[in-house]
Motif scaffolding. Structure first.
Motif, PDB file in Angstrom:
ATOM      1  N   GLY A 106       0.800  -1.228   0.000  1.00 26.32           N
ATOM      2  CA  GLY A 106       0.000   0.000   0.000  1.00 26.32           C
ATOM      3  C   GLY A 106       0.824   1.265   0.000  1.00 26.32           C
ATOM      4  O   GLY A 106       0.341   2.321   0.415  1.00 26.32           O
ATOM      5  N   TYR A 124      -2.032  -8.046   2.431  1.00 24.17           N
ATOM      6  CA  TYR A 124      -1.504  -6.759   2.890  1.00 24.17           C
ATOM      7  C   TYR A 124      -0.193  -6.974   3.633  1.00 24.17           C
ATOM      8  O   TYR A 124      -0.164  -7.585   4.704  1.00 24.17           O
ATOM      9  CB  TYR A 124      -2.526  -6.058   3.778  1.00 24.17           C
ATOM     10  CG  TYR A 124      -2.021  -4.772   4.372  1.00 24.17           C
ATOM     11  CD1 TYR A 124      -1.552  -3.741   3.555  1.00 24.17           C
ATOM     12  CD2 TYR A 124      -2.012  -4.576   5.746  1.00 24.17           C
ATOM     13  CE1 TYR A 124      -1.085  -2.559   4.103  1.00 24.17           C
ATOM     14  CE2 TYR A 124      -1.547  -3.397   6.300  1.00 24.17           C
ATOM     15  CZ  TYR A 124      -1.092  -2.397   5.474  1.00 24.17           C
ATOM     16  OH  TYR A 124      -0.614  -1.222   6.015  1.00 24.17           O
ATOM     17  N   CYS A 126       2.107  -5.834   5.938  1.00 25.81           N
ATOM     18  CA  CYS A 126       2.159  -4.882   7.045  1.00 25.81           C
ATOM     19  C   CYS A 126       3.604  -4.801   7.547  1.00 25.81           C
ATOM     20  O   CYS A 126       4.086  -5.694   8.247  1.00 25.81           O
ATOM     21  CB  CYS A 126       1.227  -5.350   8.159  1.00 25.81           C
ATOM     22  SG  CYS A 126       1.082  -4.208   9.539  1.00 25.81           S
ATOM     23  N   THR A 145       0.684   4.180   3.325  1.00 29.32           N
ATOM     24  CA  THR A 145       0.071   2.849   3.278  1.00 29.32           C
ATOM     25  C   THR A 145      -1.267   2.825   3.988  1.00 29.32           C
ATOM     26  O   THR A 145      -2.188   2.099   3.592  1.00 29.32           O
ATOM     27  CB  THR A 145       1.017   1.775   3.870  1.00 29.32           C
ATOM     28  OG1 THR A 145       0.519   0.482   3.569  1.00 29.32           O
ATOM     29  CG2 THR A 145       1.184   1.915   5.352  1.00 29.32           C
ATOM     30  N   GLU A 146      -1.426   3.653   5.022  1.00 31.17           N
ATOM     31  CA  GLU A 146      -2.714   3.705   5.709  1.00 31.17           C
ATOM     32  C   GLU A 146      -3.775   4.364   4.830  1.00 31.17           C
ATOM     33  O   GLU A 146      -4.964   4.055   4.958  1.00 31.17           O
ATOM     34  CB  GLU A 146      -2.576   4.432   7.041  1.00 31.17           C
ATOM     35  CG  GLU A 146      -1.820   3.601   8.079  1.00 31.17           C
ATOM     36  CD  GLU A 146      -1.860   4.197   9.466  1.00 31.17           C
ATOM     37  OE1 GLU A 146      -1.835   5.443   9.563  1.00 31.17           O
ATOM     38  OE2 GLU A 146      -1.907   3.424  10.438  1.00 31.17           O
ATOM     39  N   LEU A 149      -4.865   1.547   2.731  1.00 28.91           N
ATOM     40  CA  LEU A 149      -5.580   0.591   3.567  1.00 28.91           C
ATOM     41  C   LEU A 149      -6.998   1.070   3.856  1.00 28.91           C
ATOM     42  O   LEU A 149      -7.938   0.268   3.873  1.00 28.91           O
ATOM     43  CB  LEU A 149      -4.814   0.371   4.875  1.00 28.91           C
ATOM     44  CG  LEU A 149      -5.307  -0.741   5.797  1.00 28.91           C
ATOM     45  CD1 LEU A 149      -5.323  -2.077   5.083  1.00 28.91           C
ATOM     46  CD2 LEU A 149      -4.421  -0.822   7.044  1.00 28.91           C
ATOM     47  N   GLN A 150      -7.166   2.372   4.035  1.00 26.43           N
ATOM     48  CA  GLN A 150      -8.502   2.905   4.285  1.00 26.43           C
ATOM     49  C   GLN A 150      -9.408   2.705   3.072  1.00 26.43           C
ATOM     50  O   GLN A 150     -10.594   2.368   3.211  1.00 26.43           O
ATOM     51  CB  GLN A 150      -8.428   4.391   4.640  1.00 26.43           C
ATOM     52  CG  GLN A 150      -9.771   4.978   5.058  1.00 26.43           C
ATOM     53  CD  GLN A 150     -10.353   4.272   6.273  1.00 26.43           C
ATOM     54  OE1 GLN A 150      -9.725   4.213   7.334  1.00 26.43           O
ATOM     55  NE2 GLN A 150     -11.550   3.703   6.128  1.00 26.43           N
ATOM     56  N   ALA A 152      -9.143   0.276   0.952  1.00 28.50           N
ATOM     57  CA  ALA A 152      -9.455  -1.153   0.939  1.00 28.50           C
ATOM     58  C   ALA A 152     -10.519  -1.493   1.976  1.00 28.50           C
ATOM     59  O   ALA A 152     -11.413  -2.315   1.729  1.00 28.50           O
ATOM     60  CB  ALA A 152      -8.187  -1.968   1.199  1.00 28.50           C
ATOM     61  N   GLN A 153     -10.440  -0.855   3.144  1.00 32.76           N
ATOM     62  CA  GLN A 153     -11.439  -1.064   4.184  1.00 32.76           C
ATOM     63  C   GLN A 153     -12.811  -0.575   3.735  1.00 32.76           C
ATOM     64  O   GLN A 153     -13.826  -1.249   3.929  1.00 32.76           O
ATOM     65  CB  GLN A 153     -11.016  -0.331   5.463  1.00 32.76           C
ATOM     66  CG  GLN A 153      -9.775  -0.887   6.143  1.00 32.76           C
ATOM     67  CD  GLN A 153     -10.068  -2.091   7.009  1.00 32.76           C
ATOM     68  OE1 GLN A 153     -10.446  -1.974   8.158  1.00 32.76           O
ATOM     69  NE2 GLN A 153      -9.912  -3.278   6.431  1.00 32.76           N
ATOM     70  N   LEU A 159      -8.908  -9.281   3.765  1.00 34.46           N
ATOM     71  CA  LEU A 159      -7.468  -9.079   3.947  1.00 34.46           C
ATOM     72  C   LEU A 159      -6.815 -10.328   4.527  1.00 34.46           C
ATOM     73  O   LEU A 159      -7.324 -10.924   5.481  1.00 34.46           O
ATOM     74  CB  LEU A 159      -7.196  -7.919   4.914  1.00 34.46           C
ATOM     75  CG  LEU A 159      -7.650  -6.515   4.554  1.00 34.46           C
ATOM     76  CD1 LEU A 159      -7.372  -5.582   5.725  1.00 34.46           C
ATOM     77  CD2 LEU A 159      -6.939  -6.020   3.310  1.00 34.46           C
ATOM     78  N   ILE A 161      -3.252 -10.590   6.184  1.00 33.78           N
ATOM     79  CA  ILE A 161      -2.154  -9.721   6.605  1.00 33.78           C
ATOM     80  C   ILE A 161      -0.898 -10.546   6.828  1.00 33.78           C
ATOM     81  O   ILE A 161      -0.923 -11.587   7.485  1.00 33.78           O
ATOM     82  CB  ILE A 161      -2.528  -8.947   7.880  1.00 33.78           C
ATOM     83  CG1 ILE A 161      -3.721  -8.025   7.580  1.00 33.78           C
ATOM     84  CG2 ILE A 161      -1.339  -8.137   8.397  1.00 33.78           C
ATOM     85  CD1 ILE A 161      -4.203  -7.231   8.761  1.00 33.78           C
ATOM     86  N   LEU A 186      -8.660  -3.303  12.486  1.00 40.17           N
ATOM     87  CA  LEU A 186      -9.037  -3.450  11.084  1.00 40.17           C
ATOM     88  C   LEU A 186     -10.235  -4.385  10.923  1.00 40.17           C
ATOM     89  O   LEU A 186     -10.470  -5.259  11.760  1.00 40.17           O
ATOM     90  CB  LEU A 186      -7.855  -3.994  10.276  1.00 40.17           C
ATOM     91  CG  LEU A 186      -6.578  -3.156  10.277  1.00 40.17           C
ATOM     92  CD1 LEU A 186      -5.467  -3.889   9.523  1.00 40.17           C
ATOM     93  CD2 LEU A 186      -6.823  -1.783   9.666  1.00 40.17           C
TER      94      LEU A 186
END
Length: 234
Positions: A106, A124, A126, A145-146, A149-150, A152-153, A159, A161, A186
């Motif tokens: 990400g 993902y 991490c 990356t966050e 990730l948001q 994707a959420q 996911l 991880i 998450l």
């Protein structure tokens, strides 16, 4: 449309469910200390492939995907650097009824709505749950990356991880507790995998004549890694 490919691995068993073909795309913005594929960093070193050409190769494996619940995984390098190319490939694969997976850290800024709409699963990567630790380990920013990730959420994509456990860096109980807290916030997490650091990329640094940050770091003890997995991510 043309993309730059490092390599294509058929009959993969560890990069998503079932038997998979893994497309390793060229180019990565991070410089992770434990990277075992430094030969994927520079985009220009890849092999140019068109969407049609690559998809034709991937579709040939469909019988193996169908019988095992597998599909195609786009990895790297960092596939988000070639998001338009990956999106086009995924759209074509979905037309053929093939499961798609994105293996990513990400670590690219952008709007990935189109790509995520074609993605069935995200692996993902991490790197580190703490901004300072993330930067020390990767030379990148956790905030980037966050941001991905948001997205994707919000899209509700499942996911898996994965986190590399490196002796003396990410193998401590305090670190694992912090990672556990980070992951627990998450949604849509189906699996957490701790991956033991290995030294298989050692020769690549020598061949490329570039310094290897963890040249003196031993491989992670697999039993200890398994113990951490059981303790924190059963």
């Amino acid at each position: 449309m043309t993309g730059y490919i490092h390599s294509v691995e058929t009959m993969g068993l560890v990069d998503g469910p079932g038997v998979r073909t893994v497309v390793f795309l060229q180019g990565c913005p991070l410089r992770c200390q434990y990277c075992h594929n430094p030969d994927t960093w520079t985009p220009q070193l890849g092999t140019a492939r068109t969407v049609d050409d690559l998809v034709k190769q991937l579709v040939r494996m469909k019988p193996y995907f169908k019988s095992s619940g597998g599909g195609v995984t786009f990895s790297g390098g960092e596939p988000l650097l070639q998001a338009d190319f990956v999106t086009a490939c995924m759209k074509a694969l979905k037309h053929h009824g093939i499961h798609t997976c994105l293996d990513t850290s990400g670590s690219v800024v952008g709007d990935f709505t189109d790509l995520l709409s074609q993605t069935d699963l995200i692996l993902y990567d991490c790197k580190h749950p703490d901004p300072e630790g993330y930067h020390q380990l990767t030379a990148g920013k956790l905030s980037v990356t966050e941001g991905f990730l948001q997205q994707a959420q919000d899209a509700g994509i499942p996911l898996w991880i994965r986190h590399v456990v490196v002796p003396g860096i990410t193998d401590g109980d305090a670190h694992m507790a912090q990672l556990q807290t980070y992951i627990n916030r998450l949604f849509h997490v189906e699996k957490v995998e701790l991956l033991p650091y290995h030294m298989l990329g050692h020769s690549k640094y020598q061949n490329l004549n570039i310094p290897e940050p963890l040249a003196d770091t031993p491989a992670m003890d697999k039993a200890r890694c398994s113990q951490l997995q059981t303790t924190y991510f059963r």
